[in-house]
Design an enzyme around this catalytic site. Structure first.
Site, PDB file in Angstrom:
ATOM      1  N   GLY A   1       3.827   5.398 -12.115  1.00 58.05           N
ATOM      2  CA  GLY A   1       2.609   4.711 -11.571  1.00 58.05           C
ATOM      3  C   GLY A   1       2.618   3.359 -11.960  1.00 58.05           C
ATOM      4  CB  SER A   2       1.367   1.642 -14.455  1.00 57.38           C
ATOM      5  OG  SER A   2       1.319   0.361 -14.782  1.00 57.38           O
TER       6      SER A   2
ATOM      7  CD  GLU B   1      -5.538   8.356  -3.930  1.00 60.89           C
ATOM      8  OE1 GLU B   1      -5.925   7.906  -5.226  1.00 60.89           O
ATOM      9  OE2 GLU B   1      -5.715   7.754  -2.773  1.00 60.89           O
ATOM     10  N   GLY B   2      -5.249  13.062  -4.197  1.00 64.85           N
ATOM     11  CA  GLY B   2      -6.107  14.155  -5.066  1.00 64.85           C
ATOM     12  C   GLY B   2      -6.870  12.989  -6.001  1.00 64.85           C
TER      13      GLY B   2
ATOM     14  N   GLY C   1      -2.403   5.505 -11.451  1.00 67.39           N
ATOM     15  CA  GLY C   1      -1.732   4.843 -10.359  1.00 67.39           C
ATOM     16  C   GLY C   1      -1.628   5.527  -9.084  1.00 67.39           C
ATOM     17  CE  LYS C   2      -5.001  10.865  -8.495  1.00 62.87           C
ATOM     18  NZ  LYS C   2      -5.410  10.206  -9.663  1.00 62.87           N
TER      19      LYS C   2
ATOM     20  CE  LYS D   1      -9.621   9.918  -3.771  1.00 66.24           C
ATOM     21  NZ  LYS D   1      -8.583   9.946  -4.784  1.00 66.24           N
TER      22      LYS D   1
END
Length: 252
Positions: A177-178, A111-112, A16-17, A39
């Site tokens: 993330g979720s 964001e990786g 969920g990043k 990104k």
């Protein structure tokens, strides 16, 4: 006041990043802040196809988005670069882009791809090396760790926290993330165990399928702690989802 620079990594892929990045961006935009999302390496997307940029913009709204490298196969960045014959991405390129974005924005989210130590080049350099290079350039970088909620996550969170500490990289906190609609015992217990494993606070829990929410901006505020611009209360959330007391051990 200098920009906040937050590297977003995960305990694994598909935790969920991208939605987490969008949530933090959305909360900042709602607060009137100028937001940029970088990104460094996008994999699994062909030229012209929508990548994570399109998803972040769809969820968060108008912001600055930058992408430094794109590789068509859904692999680790170094493998995808090698197989495609396209150039590898260096930490120096990330530093230059972060510095430029930080000069004109209040928040820069990086964001990786995958987890913290996924390789980006043939020298084995990772997102951690990119963050370290940004810090060494005199910029105030932190790391946000997006974790899964269930069984098996504590070990990866602890390993990631150790890897960050070994490199002198500050861990801002952990974000689930979720969070499942019907959490089981492991998920409920992990609300207390995740911050202990990380040595850092739990900064929110995004509900599963958050990316499909009709009002993502409101959802983001309710799922993020004040440190990330929301109004989520960790103690209240843990109390609501507290596990039932298990059986006491028998006396020997």
């Amino acid at each position: 006041m200098s920009a906040r620079i937050l590297f977003v990594t995960g305990t694994n892929t598909d935790v969920g990043k991208t939605v987490a990045t969008a949530a933090v961006a959305s909360a900042a935009l709602r607060a009137g802040r100028k937001v940029a999302v970088l990104k460094p390496g996008q994999t699994g997307v062909a030229p012209g196809e929508p990548g994570d940029a399109a998803e972040v913009r769809r969820l968060a709204g108008e912001l600055t988005f930058s992408e430094l490298a794109r590789y068509p196969e859904p692999l680790a960045p170094d493998t995808a670069a090698r197989r495609s014959g396209l150039p590898y991405l260096s930490p120096a390129e990330v530093v230059a882009e972060v510095a430029e974005l930080a000069a004109t924005h209040d928040l820069v989210l990086v964001e990786g791809a995958g987890g913290l130590l996924v390789r980006y080049d043939d020298q084995g350099r990772t997102l951690a090396d990119q963050a370290r290079a940004v810090l060494d350039a005199g910029l105030p970088a932190e790391v946000l760790l997006v974790a899964s909620a269930g069984l098996g996550t504590l070990n990866i969170v602890a390993l990631t926290a150790e890897a960050l500490a070994a490199r002198g990289l500050p861990l801002a906190g952990v974000l689930v993330g979720s969070w499942p609609t019907t959490p089981g015992l492991a998920e409920r217990c992990n609300l207390a165990d995740l911050p202990r494993s990380a040595g850092a606070p739990l900064l929110g829990a995004l509900p599963e399928r958050a990316g499909a929410a009709e009002d993502f901006a409101t959802l983001a505020l309710s799922a993020l702690a004040p440190e990330l611009g929301g109004n989520w209360d960790a103690e209240h959330f843990a109390h609501v989802h507290r596990p039932e007391q298990g059986p006491l051990p028998s006396k020997v």
